[in-house]
Every structure is written in C-alpha cells, then in structure tokens.
Design a protein around this motif. Structure first.
Motif, short mmCIF file in Angstrom:
data_model
loop_
_atom_site.label_atom_id
_atom_site.label_comp_id
_atom_site.label_asym_id
_atom_site.label_seq_id
_atom_site.Cartn_x
_atom_site.Cartn_y
_atom_site.Cartn_z
N GLN A 114 11.82 5.55 -1.81
CA GLN A 114 12.05 6.66 -0.90
C GLN A 114 13.13 6.27 0.10
O GLN A 114 13.03 5.24 0.77
N VAL A 115 14.17 7.10 0.19
CA VAL A 115 15.22 6.93 1.19
C VAL A 115 14.98 7.99 2.26
O VAL A 115 14.69 9.14 1.96
N TYR A 116 15.11 7.57 3.51
CA TYR A 116 14.86 8.43 4.65
C TYR A 116 16.16 8.70 5.40
O TYR A 116 17.11 7.93 5.31
N GLU A 117 16.16 9.75 6.19
CA GLU A 117 17.27 9.95 7.12
C GLU A 117 17.30 8.75 8.05
O GLU A 117 16.25 8.18 8.38
N ILE A 118 18.48 8.35 8.49
CA ILE A 118 18.61 7.18 9.37
C ILE A 118 17.74 7.34 10.61
O ILE A 118 17.14 6.38 11.09
N SER A 119 17.61 8.55 11.13
CA SER A 119 16.83 8.79 12.34
C SER A 119 15.33 8.97 12.09
O SER A 119 14.55 9.06 13.03
N GLU A 120 14.92 8.99 10.80
CA GLU A 120 13.52 9.25 10.45
C GLU A 120 12.72 7.96 10.38
O GLU A 120 13.16 6.97 9.81
N LEU A 121 11.52 7.99 10.94
CA LEU A 121 10.63 6.83 10.91
C LEU A 121 9.70 6.92 9.70
O LEU A 121 8.88 7.82 9.63
N PRO A 122 9.82 5.96 8.76
CA PRO A 122 8.89 5.96 7.63
C PRO A 122 7.47 5.63 8.10
O PRO A 122 7.28 4.80 8.99
N ASP A 123 6.51 6.27 7.51
CA ASP A 123 5.11 6.03 7.84
C ASP A 123 4.52 5.06 6.81
O ASP A 123 4.49 5.38 5.62
N PRO A 124 4.05 3.88 7.24
CA PRO A 124 3.47 2.92 6.29
C PRO A 124 2.30 3.52 5.51
O PRO A 124 1.98 3.07 4.41
N GLN A 125 1.67 4.55 6.08
CA GLN A 125 0.53 5.17 5.40
C GLN A 125 0.95 5.78 4.07
O GLN A 125 0.14 5.87 3.15
N GLU A 126 2.22 6.18 3.93
CA GLU A 126 2.72 6.72 2.65
C GLU A 126 2.54 5.69 1.54
O GLU A 126 2.12 6.02 0.43
N ILE A 127 2.88 4.44 1.84
CA ILE A 127 2.76 3.37 0.85
C ILE A 127 1.29 3.08 0.56
O ILE A 127 0.89 2.94 -0.59
N ILE A 128 0.49 3.02 1.62
CA ILE A 128 -0.94 2.75 1.46
C ILE A 128 -1.59 3.83 0.60
O ILE A 128 -2.32 3.53 -0.35
N ASP A 129 -1.31 5.10 0.92
CA ASP A 129 -1.88 6.21 0.14
C ASP A 129 -1.39 6.19 -1.30
O ASP A 129 -2.17 6.46 -2.22
N PHE A 130 -0.11 5.88 -1.50
CA PHE A 130 0.44 5.82 -2.85
C PHE A 130 -0.29 4.75 -3.68
O PHE A 130 -0.71 5.02 -4.81
N VAL A 131 -0.46 3.57 -3.12
CA VAL A 131 -1.12 2.49 -3.87
C VAL A 131 -2.59 2.80 -4.10
O VAL A 131 -3.10 2.61 -5.21
N LYS A 132 -3.26 3.32 -3.10
CA LYS A 132 -4.67 3.67 -3.27
C LYS A 132 -4.82 4.77 -4.34
O LYS A 132 -5.73 4.71 -5.15
N GLY A 133 -3.90 5.72 -4.33
CA GLY A 133 -3.95 6.80 -5.32
C GLY A 133 -3.65 6.33 -6.72
O GLY A 133 -4.24 6.81 -7.69
N SER A 134 -2.75 5.34 -6.85
CA SER A 134 -2.40 4.84 -8.20
C SER A 134 -3.44 3.87 -8.72
O SER A 134 -3.49 3.60 -9.92
N ASP A 135 -4.30 3.34 -7.83
CA ASP A 135 -5.34 2.41 -8.27
C ASP A 135 -6.60 3.14 -8.73
O ASP A 135 -7.51 2.53 -9.27
N GLU A 136 -6.67 4.45 -8.48
CA GLU A 136 -7.89 5.21 -8.84
C GLU A 136 -7.91 5.56 -10.30
O GLU A 136 -6.97 5.61 -11.00
#
Length: 154
Positions: A132-154
């Motif tokens: 995922q590439v973000y706008e330079i001014s946008e703050l990535p949320d670490p929860q996106e990664i956590i949710d992605f991994v938890k969702g792919s482990d189910e």
C-alpha cells in the motif's frame, strides 16, 4: 510502478540506527513489514514510526518484524530514534546506494530524492503479500496490517 503482491523480494542488507546489519535472509520464517517513510524529523513520519512502536508487541505476536525505512543516513536515524524514544522498532537506512531498496520496490520518488510513504508486507519467504502506497501527508494505520494478517490467518 510499485512492487506487486506475489513478487519475491531479493535479499538485501541495510543498516539500522544502532549500526546493526539487517538482512532479509536472516528474517526468513517471519513476516517482515517494510514501512517506508520519506524523511526523519518530520511530523507524519514521526507519528508513523511511533505507531509501529506502540503496536510492536501485537505485531510481534503475529510473527511480524516491522522495519522503519527511509533514505536518511544512520547517524540521523539514531538521533531521531532517541528523540522519538523508540526502544523496540528498528529504523533502517536506505541511504547508500541512495534509495536502493526503494528503487528496487518501485517506490522511489526521483523528483524528491526519497521514497513514497508505503507499507509492504512480506510473508515468511520474502514474498509480497500486502502493498500500500499512501499520500505523503497521510498517516498509515498499523491496524491495517494487523487486521490484514489476522484476516489471512483465519
């Protein structure tokens, strides 16, 4: 063009803020989050790295090694880590060759001389499973990664 999901990443060696070598091959068997930020000592980048630090234990529980990467030199990364009070997160320098890893991953901004703001997650074998590439001014949320991994482990 940004690296695509399914791409196997070549082994790399970079140096962290404590002057330790970071080799992708040494992290085999763990997921690796390559969290690129444009420049140290900027507010959104600071918030991005502090977010990873704050979520470090949960990322670790999910077998994820987060790395905060920018083109800043090692001494700058060290001073910044101290300023931010980072105790767990490794800040990694993609200084020389200038932006080499960012260029290989297709996220180097030639016009600016630094990388995009991006999160690239590798699986245990070094293959991209999230990008995922973000706008330079946008703050990535670490929860996106956590949710992605938890969702792919189910």
């Amino acid at each position: 063009m940004t690296v695509e999901v399914g791409t196997k990443i070549n082994d790399f060696t970079l140096t962290d803020h404590n002057e330790n070598e970071v080799n992708l091959s040494d992290l085999e068997g763990q997921k690796v989050l390559l969290s690129f930020h444009p420049l140290a000592f900027t507010s959104v980048c600071a918030n991005q790295m502090q977010g990873l630090e704050a979520n470090y234990e949960e990322l670790e529980e999910l077998n994820i090694v987060p790395l905060g990467i920018s083109i800043d030199a090692v001494p700058a990364k060290k001073a910044w880590a101290e300023e931010l009070g980072l105790e767990k997160l490794q800040l990694v320098s993609d200084f020389w060759p200038h932006g080499g890893l960012a260029k290989e991953l297709g996220i180097f901004r030639d016009e600016d001389g630094f990388s995009e703001r991006a999160n690239i997650l590798l699986d245990e074998n070094g293959e991209v499973i999230y990008s995922q590439v973000y706008e330079i001014s946008e703050l990535p949320d670490p929860q996106e990664i956590i949710d992605f991994v938890k969702g792919s482990d189910e």
